[in-house]
Design a protein around this motif. Structure first.
Motif, short mmCIF file in Angstrom:
data_model
loop_
_atom_site.label_atom_id
_atom_site.label_comp_id
_atom_site.label_asym_id
_atom_site.label_seq_id
_atom_site.Cartn_x
_atom_site.Cartn_y
_atom_site.Cartn_z
N ASP A 164 0.83 -1.21 0.00
CA ASP A 164 0.00 0.00 0.00
C ASP A 164 0.87 1.26 0.00
O ASP A 164 0.56 2.23 -0.68
CB ASP A 164 -0.94 0.02 1.21
N HIS A 222 0.77 4.16 -2.87
CA HIS A 222 0.54 5.58 -2.59
C HIS A 222 1.68 6.44 -3.13
O HIS A 222 1.45 7.55 -3.63
CB HIS A 222 0.32 5.81 -1.10
N HIS A 277 -6.37 -0.87 -7.81
CA HIS A 277 -6.73 0.32 -7.02
C HIS A 277 -7.89 1.06 -7.69
O HIS A 277 -8.84 1.46 -7.02
CB HIS A 277 -5.51 1.24 -6.88
N ALA A 278 -7.81 1.22 -9.01
CA ALA A 278 -8.88 1.92 -9.74
C ALA A 278 -10.20 1.15 -9.61
O ALA A 278 -11.26 1.76 -9.45
CB ALA A 278 -8.49 2.07 -11.21
N LYS A 279 -10.13 -0.18 -9.65
CA LYS A 279 -11.34 -1.00 -9.52
C LYS A 279 -11.95 -0.83 -8.12
O LYS A 279 -13.16 -0.69 -7.98
CB LYS A 279 -10.99 -2.47 -9.76
N ARG A 280 -11.10 -0.84 -7.09
CA ARG A 280 -11.60 -0.65 -5.72
C ARG A 280 -12.23 0.73 -5.55
O ARG A 280 -13.23 0.88 -4.86
CB ARG A 280 -10.46 -0.81 -4.70
N GLU A 281 -11.64 1.74 -6.18
CA GLU A 281 -12.17 3.09 -6.09
C GLU A 281 -13.50 3.22 -6.84
O GLU A 281 -14.39 3.95 -6.42
CB GLU A 281 -11.17 4.10 -6.66
N ALA A 282 -13.63 2.50 -7.95
CA ALA A 282 -14.83 2.60 -8.78
C ALA A 282 -16.02 1.85 -8.18
O ALA A 282 -17.17 2.24 -8.38
CB ALA A 282 -14.55 2.07 -10.19
N TYR A 283 -15.74 0.76 -7.45
CA TYR A 283 -16.82 -0.08 -6.90
C TYR A 283 -16.64 -0.31 -5.41
O TYR A 283 -16.48 -1.45 -4.97
CB TYR A 283 -16.86 -1.43 -7.64
N PRO A 284 -16.66 0.75 -4.58
CA PRO A 284 -16.43 0.56 -3.14
C PRO A 284 -17.49 -0.32 -2.48
O PRO A 284 -17.20 -1.05 -1.55
CB PRO A 284 -16.45 1.98 -2.58
#
Length: 94
Positions: free
Chosen positions: A13, A17, A60-67
């Motif tokens: 992580d 970042h 990361h983008a997937k986690r941000e898009a589908y929290p």
């Protein structure tokens, strides 16, 4: 609890970042990659591959898009560990 299979992630992580922060400052992944060091695994102490960095960025983008999907997955795991079987849920379609 149970054992988790698979390799440990090469991109931590903290590394992710760092990549995100430096990308926001205009640097490319290829410029950032030599400055990163893998803390574990067979590449310990070496720079992770550019492909590994891009994979971590995509996750990361997937986690941000589908929290809500990530939240539901955590809830499902918690209920499985508690001996419950999660019930059906509606699909996430946008």
């Amino acid at each position: 609890m149970g054992e988790y299979g698979g390799r440990p992630p090469v991109i931590t992580d903290d590394m992710l970042h760092t990549v995100l922060r430096r990308q926001a400052n205009g640097e490319s992944v290829e410029q950032i990659q030599p400055d990163l060091n893998a803390p574990t695994g067979k590449r310990k102490g070496q720079s992770p591959s550019v492909a590994s960095i891009y994979r971590a960025l995509a996750e990361h983008a997937k986690r941000e898009a589908y929290p809500e999907a990530v939240e539901q997955a955590h809830a499902d795991i918690a209920s499985l560990e508690g001996g419950e079987v999660p019930g059906p849920r509606r699909t996430l379609r946008g």
